[in-house]
Design an enzyme around this catalytic site. Structure first.
Site, PDB file in Angstrom:
ATOM      1  N   CYS A  78       0.991  -1.214  -0.098  1.00  0.00           N
ATOM      2  CA  CYS A  78       0.036  -0.288   0.032  1.00  0.00           C
ATOM      3  C   CYS A  78       0.956   1.126   0.344  1.00  0.00           C
ATOM      4  CB  CYS A  78      -0.830  -0.096   1.150  1.00  0.00           C
ATOM      5  SG  CYS A  78      -0.368   0.214   2.951  1.00  0.00           S
ATOM      6  N   CYS A  88       2.828   0.500  -8.159  1.00  0.00           N
ATOM      7  CA  CYS A  88       3.434  -0.822  -8.090  1.00  0.00           C
ATOM      8  C   CYS A  88       3.913  -1.482  -9.306  1.00  0.00           C
ATOM      9  CB  CYS A  88       2.193  -1.738  -7.514  1.00  0.00           C
ATOM     10  SG  CYS A  88       1.592  -1.065  -5.959  1.00  0.00           S
ATOM     11  N   CYS A 115      -2.470   1.494  -4.243  1.00  0.00           N
ATOM     12  CA  CYS A 115      -1.260   2.237  -4.576  1.00  0.00           C
ATOM     13  C   CYS A 115      -1.149   2.172  -6.059  1.00  0.00           C
ATOM     14  CB  CYS A 115       0.031   1.540  -4.132  1.00  0.00           C
ATOM     15  SG  CYS A 115       0.535  -0.242  -4.847  1.00  0.00           S
TER      16      CYS A 115
END
Length: 140
Positions: A15, A93, A89
């Site tokens: 996250c 990522c 996120c």
């Protein structure tokens, strides 16, 4: 091949701040899998410390996260994981073909009190129990 030589499945929780959702998920998976699954967590922009309300909510269930420290997301952590679970996120990522990716849509506990964090914690626990079943043959 003996069971000792079988590679444990590995999961990375990601996250933004690595201070709430991903830390709770990692703590649940570590505890509930009893070492059968390798667990990592990281954040694209790690916070200075783990969310105190998340620590308190987990402590209510007997899981101590007080010593955890938010970690920065690295390409190596993604490469070394079989399953990458993102929690808000987005495009930050890294993506590698051949990995199992899941995006768990969860409310962000940042800045919320323990009363608001409990339902998020309970949602994460339910998801972790399903994840363990999907990753460990003995649990099926």
């Amino acid at each position: 091949m003996t069971t000792d030589s079988v590679k444990k499945p590995s999961v990375l929780f990601v996250c933004v701040h690595n201070a709430g959702r991903s830390q709770m998920a990692a703590a649940f998976l570590t505890t509930l899998s009893q070492g059968a699954i390798e667990v990592r967590s990281a954040g694209s922009q790690p916070a200075d410390k783990v969310n105190p309300a998340a620590v308190e909510a987990m402590a209510e269930l007997g899981i101590d996260m007080s010593a955890e420290i938010p970690k920065v997301l690295t390409t190596e952590a993604v490469k070394e994981s079989d399953v990458v679970i993102t929690m808000g996120c987005g495009d930050e990522c890294p993506y590698f073909p051949g990995k199992r990716y899941e995006d768990w849509v969860l409310e962000d506990p940042a800045g919320q009190g323990v009363d608001a964090v409990r339902p998020i914690r309970d949602d994460i626990k339910t998801r972790i129990e399903k994840l363990i079943t999907s990753l460990t043959p003995a649990a099926k």
